[in-house]
Design an enzyme around this catalytic site. Structure first.
Site, PDB file in Angstrom:
ATOM      1  N   ASP A  20       6.994  -6.427  -8.124  1.00  0.00           N
ATOM      2  CA  ASP A  20       5.782  -5.595  -8.090  1.00  0.00           C
ATOM      3  C   ASP A  20       4.710  -6.344  -7.303  1.00  0.00           C
ATOM      4  OD1 ASP A  20       4.348  -3.232 -10.162  1.00  0.00           O
ATOM      5  OD2 ASP A  20       3.085  -4.571  -8.975  1.00  0.00           O
ATOM      6  N   ASP A 128       4.955   0.192  -4.494  1.00  0.00           N
ATOM      7  CA  ASP A 128       4.874  -1.284  -4.505  1.00  0.00           C
ATOM      8  C   ASP A 128       5.800  -1.923  -5.527  1.00  0.00           C
ATOM      9  OD1 ASP A 128       3.535  -1.031  -6.983  1.00  0.00           O
ATOM     10  OD2 ASP A 128       2.273  -2.755  -6.516  1.00  0.00           O
ATOM     11  N   GLU A 129       6.847  -1.203  -5.916  1.00  0.00           N
ATOM     12  CA  GLU A 129       7.624  -1.659  -7.058  1.00  0.00           C
ATOM     13  C   GLU A 129       9.104  -1.307  -6.906  1.00  0.00           C
ATOM     14  OE1 GLU A 129       7.256  -0.460 -11.722  1.00  0.00           O
ATOM     15  OE2 GLU A 129       6.014   0.534 -10.244  1.00  0.00           O
TER      16      GLU A 129
HETATM   17  P1  TTP Z   1       0.013  -1.136  -9.472  1.00  0.00           P
HETATM   18  O1  TTP Z   1       1.214  -1.979  -9.150  1.00  0.00           O
HETATM   19  O2  TTP Z   1      -0.098  -0.575 -10.836  1.00  0.00           O
HETATM   20  O3  TTP Z   1      -1.312  -1.964  -9.230  1.00  0.00           O
HETATM   21  P2  TTP Z   1      -1.635  -3.054  -8.136  1.00  0.00           P
HETATM   22  O4  TTP Z   1      -0.469  -3.363  -7.277  1.00  0.00           O
HETATM   23  O5  TTP Z   1      -2.850  -2.620  -7.401  1.00  0.00           O
HETATM   24  O6  TTP Z   1      -2.046  -4.300  -9.006  1.00  0.00           O
HETATM   25  P3  TTP Z   1      -1.105  -5.294  -9.823  1.00  0.00           P
HETATM   26  O7  TTP Z   1      -1.326  -6.628  -9.208  1.00  0.00           O
HETATM   27  O8  TTP Z   1      -1.619  -5.215 -11.229  1.00  0.00           O
HETATM   28  O9  TTP Z   1       0.303  -4.795  -9.692  1.00  0.00           O
HETATM   29  O10 TTP Z   1      -0.079   0.059  -8.461  1.00  0.00           O
HETATM   30  C1  TTP Z   1       0.295  -0.053  -7.096  1.00  0.00           C
HETATM   31  C2  TTP Z   1      -0.657   0.723  -6.225  1.00  0.00           C
HETATM   32  O11 TTP Z   1      -0.706   2.078  -6.670  1.00  0.00           O
HETATM   33  C3  TTP Z   1      -2.074   0.220  -6.289  1.00  0.00           C
HETATM   34  O12 TTP Z   1      -2.315  -0.838  -5.379  1.00  0.00           O
HETATM   35  C4  TTP Z   1      -2.871   1.446  -5.968  1.00  0.00           C
HETATM   36  C5  TTP Z   1      -2.026   2.600  -6.503  1.00  0.00           C
HETATM   37  N1  TTP Z   1      -2.588   3.084  -7.791  1.00  0.00           N
HETATM   38  C6  TTP Z   1      -3.436   4.170  -7.783  1.00  0.00           C
HETATM   39  O13 TTP Z   1      -3.676   4.770  -6.721  1.00  0.00           O
HETATM   40  N2  TTP Z   1      -4.003   4.567  -8.962  1.00  0.00           N
HETATM   41  C7  TTP Z   1      -3.791   3.936 -10.147  1.00  0.00           C
HETATM   42  O14 TTP Z   1      -4.342   4.321 -11.191  1.00  0.00           O
HETATM   43  C8  TTP Z   1      -2.894   2.795 -10.143  1.00  0.00           C
HETATM   44  C9  TTP Z   1      -2.598   2.050 -11.415  1.00  0.00           C
HETATM   45  C10 TTP Z   1      -2.318   2.423  -8.945  1.00  0.00           C
HETATM   46 MG    MG Z   2       1.418  -3.768  -8.132  1.00  0.00          MG
END
Ligand code: TTP
Ligand code: MG
Length: 440
Positions: A20, A128-129
């Protein structure tokens, strides 16, 4: 390892990695503009430079120090962290950027390409996962070193940072990847799963969101260990079958195997207006752009399509869909555009707040031939879908962003994810959020 075998585990020797990316959209912006590195950075959906509407998609870890989190209204984020340009003093100010999905998708595709080299079995669950089955490719011996190398490769070749968790199950791997974010790696070996879960706050269990966590607290279940030891019948009375499921996850039991996602059933793009629009030309321009974008998406996936449809949302939330089928599958952007525009005619005089274009009845057979020997088609697959369990909140965020009073709820994982549905539909919102699910 036999003694450590967990009941409910798909394969006793399964090794699953969950990758992730850290603050992904923000990391992409920092990659593109290195001046942003180390800065408090907020990426907003439905946000435009200098404005206060929209919602936070994500924030850099520096911005999170100010309490900014995903799905928060931009207006609220601005209260906590003023925009740098407007401040006299740079201290305690942040930089705000609108989402740029095309760019983030291109970065995600580069990351996914690396993952596909590492394992033949990669399940991309959101932009992103991804989960990787690394049982054969890596195994338990030397897995920590492999994780370190993988993260270093992603960082040096793509310029964004990944956190990785490794465990015998998908759900434990997901929790593990989150444990030491950002820039983290956690390996949970089979014998350690129960101990790993024991002290975790219950809301870190896969499928437990804030709402369920509150209800569990009423039952004195605060940690994942408490949940693991809870009476399954009591949980079932309170939460139905899902109660048993989250208890199993808290015990590290998860029978799912990593399977690559099947081909989507439809591809769509949609986009909201900031305010309802009556102007025929403006609507036609939006539909043309969306039609081209969908055709392009289908092209990149090697998909032909037999049905072209539109979605028209009239205020407040009145969603209409219209579709037309062709005699056989085609790949023809002009045709998608002209059909979509014809279907729009019916709504020419009506106020519209959101438009979408979809192609369905997809046929991937031609694409397979076209990409024989090529890598493109594979790595560019479903990298752009946010897990289905985030749909609702994502949609909510979009709705409220449009109304300028952005929401409130973080992406809610309060039900057990269904991101492992095969053959799902993909919807891209060009305003920045990506959602799974069909038009309706
Ligand atoms: P996430 O992997 O949940 O968040 P992140 O990558 O920004 O942060 P982390 O380091 O905690 O993993 O989500 C991936 C992308 O999805 C994030 O960059 C933006 C998008 N997203 C949204 O648009 N709305 C949301 O509410 C969330 C949680 C994510
Ligand atoms: Mg993320």
């Amino acid at each position: 390892m036999d003694a450590a075998r967990l009941p409910g585990t798909a394969r006793p020797d399964q090794v699953v990695a969950h990758v992730d990316m850290d603050c992904f959209y923000a990391a992409c912006e920092q990659r593109r503009d290195p001046d942003l590195a180390g800065e408090p950075l907020v990426v907003g959906m439905g946000y435009e430079a200098g404005e206060t509407h929209g919602a936070v998609a994500t924030a850099s870890y520096e911005a999170r120090e100010y309490g900014i989190e995903s799905a928060m209204a931009i207006s609220e984020a601005l209260e906590r962290l003023p925009r740098r340009v407007e401040a006299d003093d740079e201290a305690d100010t942040g930089i705000y950027r609108p989402v740029d999905m095309d760019y983030y998708e291109s970065v995600a595709a580069a990351v996914k390409e690396i993952l596909h080299v590492e394992s033949d079995t990669v399940r991309e669950v959101s932009i992103d996962e991804a989960y990787l089955d690394i049982t054969d490719a890596v195994g338990w011996d030397g897995v920590a070193e492999w994780v370190g190398d993988l993260r270093a490769t992603i960082e040096s070749e793509v310029g964004v940072v990944a956190s990785v968790g490794v465990a015998p199950t998908m759900s434990a791997a997901k929790v593990a990847s989150d444990r030491e974010k950002p820039d983290g790696q956690v390996v949970v070996e089979p014998g350690e799963v129960r101990a790993f879960f024991d002290d975790l706050p219950v809301d870190e269990v896969h499928g437990v969101g804030p709402v369920t966590a509150r209800k569990l607290a009423e039952l004195d279940i605060e940690s994942a260990g408490d949940l693991a030891r809870a009476d399954p019948e009591q949980l079932e009375r309170r939460f139905g079958e899902r109660g048993r499921e989250i208890r199993r996850y808290a015990r590290g039991e998860d029978a799912r195997e990593v399977t690559p996602r099947g081909d989507p059933k439809s591809l769509s793009r949609e986009s909201a207006f900031t305010e309802a629009v009556e102007d025929t030309e403006e609507k036609r321009r939006k539909v043309s752009t969306l039609a081209r974008a969908v055709a392009d998406r289908a092209d990149r996936k090697g998909a032909r399509y037999q049905t072209v449809g539109i979605k028209v949302v009239e205020p407040p939330f009145d969603s209409n869909t219209r579709a037309r089928s062709l005699p056989g599958p085609v790949a023809d952007a002009d045709l998608v555009e002209s059909i979509a525009l014809e279907l729009l005619d019916e709504f020419a005089e009506r106020p519209v707040r959101k438009l979408g274009v979809r192609v369905s009845k997809l046929d991937f057979s031609a694409g397979e031939q076209a990409s024989l020997g090529g890598f493109e088609g594979e790595s560019a697959t479903e990298s752009d879908a946010v897990p289905a369990d985030t749909d609702v909140a994502s949609a909510k965020t979009a709705e409220s962003a449009v109304e300028g009073q952005a929401s409130l709820t973080a992406f809610d994982d309060d039900h057990v994810p269904t991101d492992d549905r095969d053959g799902t539909d993909e919807t891209d919102d060009t305003d920045g959020q990506v959602s799974l699910g069909d038009f309706e």
